[in-house]
Design a protein around this motif. Sequence first.
Motif, PDB file in Angstrom:
ATOM      1  N   ARG A  70       0.845  -1.194   0.000  1.00 30.07           N
ATOM      2  CA  ARG A  70       0.000   0.000   0.000  1.00 30.07           C
ATOM      3  C   ARG A  70       0.883   1.247   0.000  1.00 30.07           C
ATOM      4  O   ARG A  70       1.848   1.328   0.750  1.00 30.07           O
ATOM      5  N   ARG A  71       0.501   2.202  -0.842  1.00 27.92           N
ATOM      6  CA  ARG A  71       1.165   3.508  -0.870  1.00 27.92           C
ATOM      7  C   ARG A  71       0.482   4.437   0.112  1.00 27.92           C
ATOM      8  O   ARG A  71      -0.654   4.201   0.519  1.00 27.92           O
ATOM      9  N   ALA A  72       1.155   5.532   0.418  1.00 37.57           N
ATOM     10  CA  ALA A  72       0.591   6.532   1.332  1.00 37.57           C
ATOM     11  C   ALA A  72      -0.736   7.081   0.819  1.00 37.57           C
ATOM     12  O   ALA A  72      -1.609   7.440   1.604  1.00 37.57           O
ATOM     13  N   ASP A  73      -0.928   7.112  -0.514  1.00 39.23           N
ATOM     14  CA  ASP A  73      -2.182   7.629  -1.076  1.00 39.23           C
ATOM     15  C   ASP A  73      -3.321   6.607  -1.026  1.00 39.23           C
ATOM     16  O   ASP A  73      -4.425   6.870  -1.477  1.00 39.23           O
ATOM     17  N   GLY A  74      -3.042   5.416  -0.479  1.00 39.72           N
ATOM     18  CA  GLY A  74      -4.067   4.387  -0.335  1.00 39.72           C
ATOM     19  C   GLY A  74      -4.134   3.385  -1.470  1.00 39.72           C
ATOM     20  O   GLY A  74      -4.826   2.375  -1.367  1.00 39.72           O
ATOM     21  N   GLU A  76      -3.166   0.282  -3.826  1.00 44.76           N
ATOM     22  CA  GLU A  76      -2.623  -1.014  -3.427  1.00 44.76           C
ATOM     23  C   GLU A  76      -2.231  -1.855  -4.631  1.00 44.76           C
ATOM     24  O   GLU A  76      -2.752  -1.671  -5.736  1.00 44.76           O
ATOM     25  N   MET A  77      -1.339  -2.791  -4.378  1.00 42.92           N
ATOM     26  CA  MET A  77      -0.934  -3.803  -5.341  1.00 42.92           C
ATOM     27  C   MET A  77      -0.839  -5.120  -4.569  1.00 42.92           C
ATOM     28  O   MET A  77      -0.338  -5.146  -3.448  1.00 42.92           O
ATOM     29  N   ALA A  78      -1.365  -6.193  -5.147  1.00 35.82           N
ATOM     30  CA  ALA A  78      -1.349  -7.483  -4.461  1.00 35.82           C
ATOM     31  C   ALA A  78      -0.723  -8.558  -5.350  1.00 35.82           C
ATOM     32  O   ALA A  78      -0.774  -8.465  -6.576  1.00 35.82           O
ATOM     33  N   MET A  79      -0.153  -9.552  -4.709  1.00 34.01           N
ATOM     34  CA  MET A  79       0.356 -10.738  -5.399  1.00 34.01           C
ATOM     35  C   MET A  79      -0.010 -11.965  -4.579  1.00 34.01           C
ATOM     36  O   MET A  79      -0.085 -11.897  -3.350  1.00 34.01           O
ATOM     37  N   THR A  80      -0.221 -13.065  -5.290  1.00 33.62           N
ATOM     38  CA  THR A  80      -0.517 -14.332  -4.640  1.00 33.62           C
ATOM     39  C   THR A  80       0.260 -15.431  -5.347  1.00 33.62           C
ATOM     40  O   THR A  80       0.769 -15.249  -6.454  1.00 33.62           O
ATOM     41  N   GLY A  81       0.316 -16.571  -4.698  1.00 27.34           N
ATOM     42  CA  GLY A  81       0.966 -17.708  -5.323  1.00 27.34           C
ATOM     43  C   GLY A  81       0.881 -18.934  -4.444  1.00 27.34           C
ATOM     44  O   GLY A  81       0.263 -18.919  -3.377  1.00 27.34           O
ATOM     45  N   GLU A  82       1.514 -19.990  -4.932  1.00 34.14           N
ATOM     46  CA  GLU A  82       1.514 -21.266  -4.225  1.00 34.14           C
ATOM     47  C   GLU A  82       2.914 -21.871  -4.300  1.00 34.14           C
ATOM     48  O   GLU A  82       3.540 -21.882  -5.355  1.00 34.14           O
TER      49      GLU A  82
END
Length: 159
Positions: A70-74, A76-82
């Motif tokens: 999350r950046r200060a401006d709110g 977001e970037m997400a990653m997932t995996g296995e």
Amino acid sequence: MTTDTTVSWTTPSAVEVALTRTFDAPQKLVFDAFTKPEHVVHWMLGPEGWTMPVCEIDLRPGGRWHMVWRRADGSEMAMTGEYQEVTPWSRTVQTESWGPGWASTVNTTEFIADGDRTTVVQTMKYPSQADRDRALETGMKDGASISYERLAAYLTSVG
């Protein structure tokens, strides 16, 4: 700074990107820094201004992981995996997905011990050269290089 403590980027094949960096820390500590949430949230942040409010790691073959930045401006970037393979202190193989519109990768991370130093080689394999090249255009090189510098400092503080 010696040359082996900077990140080296290569493209071993048309569908792969590899990062190599040596850290002045023992293999187990470096492995733990990559695989335990209590460490990851301190260094895997990319450029300044990002935090990691979510870091979930189930470190076993078949175990899932999920990270949110999350950046200060709110924003977001997400990653997932296995995880596909986990060999304590020396190697992990895992999938990685940035989300809709992005190709999933298979990432192999090797932790190579050399006394009190550890060389990390992370190879990301994309489905195609176009997918690899698109990922390289995101600024991932700068973000990973900054994170690895942050990791080097963090390892000194916890080692």
